[in-house]
Enzyme design. Structure first.
Site, mmCIF file in Angstrom:
data_model
loop_
_atom_site.group_PDB
_atom_site.id
_atom_site.type_symbol
_atom_site.label_atom_id
_atom_site.label_comp_id
_atom_site.label_asym_id
_atom_site.label_seq_id
_atom_site.Cartn_x
_atom_site.Cartn_y
_atom_site.Cartn_z
ATOM 1 N N GLU A 230 -1.407 -5.461 8.797
ATOM 2 C CA GLU A 230 -0.625 -4.896 9.888
ATOM 3 C C GLU A 230 -1.310 -5.155 11.222
ATOM 4 O O GLU A 230 -2.532 -5.256 11.301
ATOM 5 C CB GLU A 230 -0.442 -3.389 9.684
ATOM 6 C CG GLU A 230 0.339 -3.031 8.433
ATOM 7 C CD GLU A 230 0.520 -1.524 8.278
ATOM 8 O OE1 GLU A 230 0.158 -0.771 9.203
ATOM 9 O OE2 GLU A 230 1.029 -1.105 7.218
ATOM 10 N N GLU B 298 9.206 -4.142 10.802
ATOM 11 C CA GLU B 298 9.613 -2.854 10.249
ATOM 12 C C GLU B 298 9.995 -1.859 11.337
ATOM 13 O O GLU B 298 9.298 -1.712 12.343
ATOM 14 C CB GLU B 298 8.489 -2.239 9.403
ATOM 15 C CG GLU B 298 8.869 -0.879 8.820
ATOM 16 C CD GLU B 298 7.878 -0.330 7.821
ATOM 17 O OE1 GLU B 298 8.125 0.781 7.292
ATOM 18 O OE2 GLU B 298 6.860 -1.005 7.554
ATOM 19 N N ASP C 204 0.830 -1.206 0.000
ATOM 20 C CA ASP C 204 0.000 0.000 0.000
ATOM 21 C C ASP C 204 0.865 1.257 0.000
ATOM 22 O O ASP C 204 0.350 2.371 -0.112
ATOM 23 C CB ASP C 204 -0.995 0.001 1.153
ATOM 24 C CG ASP C 204 -0.347 -0.101 2.528
ATOM 25 O OD1 ASP C 204 0.901 -0.180 2.607
ATOM 26 O OD2 ASP C 204 -1.083 -0.101 3.532
ATOM 27 N N SER C 205 2.186 1.072 0.053
ATOM 28 C CA SER C 205 3.112 2.183 -0.170
ATOM 29 C C SER C 205 2.921 2.792 -1.548
ATOM 30 O O SER C 205 3.414 3.891 -1.814
ATOM 31 C CB SER C 205 4.561 1.706 -0.008
ATOM 32 O OG SER C 205 4.792 0.519 -0.760
ATOM 33 N N ASP D 86 -1.016 -6.105 -0.117
ATOM 34 C CA ASP D 86 -1.396 -5.460 1.132
ATOM 35 C C ASP D 86 -2.904 -5.267 1.230
ATOM 36 O O ASP D 86 -3.562 -4.875 0.251
ATOM 37 C CB ASP D 86 -0.730 -4.084 1.246
ATOM 38 C CG ASP D 86 0.539 -4.108 2.074
ATOM 39 O OD1 ASP D 86 0.738 -5.053 2.857
ATOM 40 O OD2 ASP D 86 1.344 -3.166 1.930
#
Length: 291
Positions: free
Chosen positions: A139, A206, A68-69, A107
């Site tokens: 996440e 991360e 999703d970056s 994602d």
């Protein structure tokens, strides 16, 4: 949206078309945990958002992450929070079409899975149907463990993600490294164990202080993939555009392996000069009438 679309190599600019070969599988990735512990090479993962990038990166990677970056990298958004399921589906399908070797993970965007395991299943199943990807990534730690278990038990492989979780940037107050206090470090380790025990086939760690990544890697039974974590993780991931040097800002955890921004700028400057001097197009780029 079809995931069976085949690029016509005679007309498409996206050449060369990848040669067919057997694609890696989620069980094969999970199995790498014991193989890496025995001395095998770490896992390699990069982000990809387009057919052409997938084609170029795929032969060198075990996993491709449709992150999703893309919200920031492709669309210029301030964070990943505004990214939608439709955006992920469009780019995910492109990456699947452009790859032939790596496991493609997509994602789950913010808001598509947090409400309940049932909501997460609905979103994840739709994404896999639309894209042909092999797995989803979400996440969160212990709070998401029931969701990880719910999806895994219903045939949807899940890559988990702990530590710095970009979708929670508003709650975290920024993108600083996590785990600098003992309490926060203990929570991150506990989060990692919870999602691993729930059935995650791999875990992204991360933006944490290094001892946390080492402790997690030693404690859980699925592979760990670090980004701003530790070389002792079972693998590494970077945003491909960061790795290629397409942005001026380089986060601490990124190594620039090239200066693609410089190459592109130089090529564009040369093109502009040739257009303005009428050197381009030349005889080689124009069509002469037939006799």
């Amino acid at each position: 949206m079809s995931t069976t679309f085949t690029i016509d190599s005679a007309t498409s600019r996206a050449n060369p078309v990848s040669a067919p070969m057997k694609r890696l599988t989620v069980p094969a990735i999970r199995k790498r945990k014991t193989e890496i512990a025995a001395g095998a090479e770490p896992l390699v993962m990069l982000t990809a958002y387009t057919v052409r990038n997938a084609q170029l990166l795929d032969p060198h990677c075990d996993l491709l992450l449709v992150g999703d970056s893309l919200g920031q990298v492709i669309y210029g958004l301030p964070s990943t929070v505004p990214v939608t399921l439709d955006m992920m589906a469009a780019h995910g399908a492109a990456v699947v079409r452009g790859s032939f070797h790596a496991v493609v993970v997509i994602d789950m965007p913010f808001g598509s899975y947090e409400a309940s395991p049932e909501k997460a299943f609905e979103s994840a199943a739709w994404l896999l149907k639309q894209t042909g990807a092999a797995a989803v990534k979400l996440e969160g730690g212990a709070a998401m463990a029931p969701t990880v278990g719910f999806l895994s038990e219903r045939g949807i492989p899940v890559m988990a993600h702990v530590g710095l979780t970009p979708q929670a940037v508003n709650a975290l107050g920024g993108y600083g490294a996590r785990g600098r206090t003992k309490a926060e470090a203990d929570k991150i380790v506990a989060d990692a164990k919870a999602v691993a025990d729930a059935g995650a086939f791999a875990l992204v760690i991360e933006g944490v202080v290094e001892p946390i990544a080492v402790a997690i890697t030693q404690a859980i039974q699925c592979p760990t993939i670090g980004i701003g974590a530790s070389a002792q993780c079972d693998g590494q991931v970077l945003v491909a555009e960061d790795m290629l040097g397409l942005f001026e800002r380089t986060p601490r955890f990124v190594k620039r392996f090239d200066d693609m921004a410089g190459h592109i700028s130089k090529a564009a400057a040369t093109y502009a000069a040739d257009v303005r001097s009428r050197a381009f197009p030349g005889p080689e780029q124009t069509y002469a009438p037939k006799d």
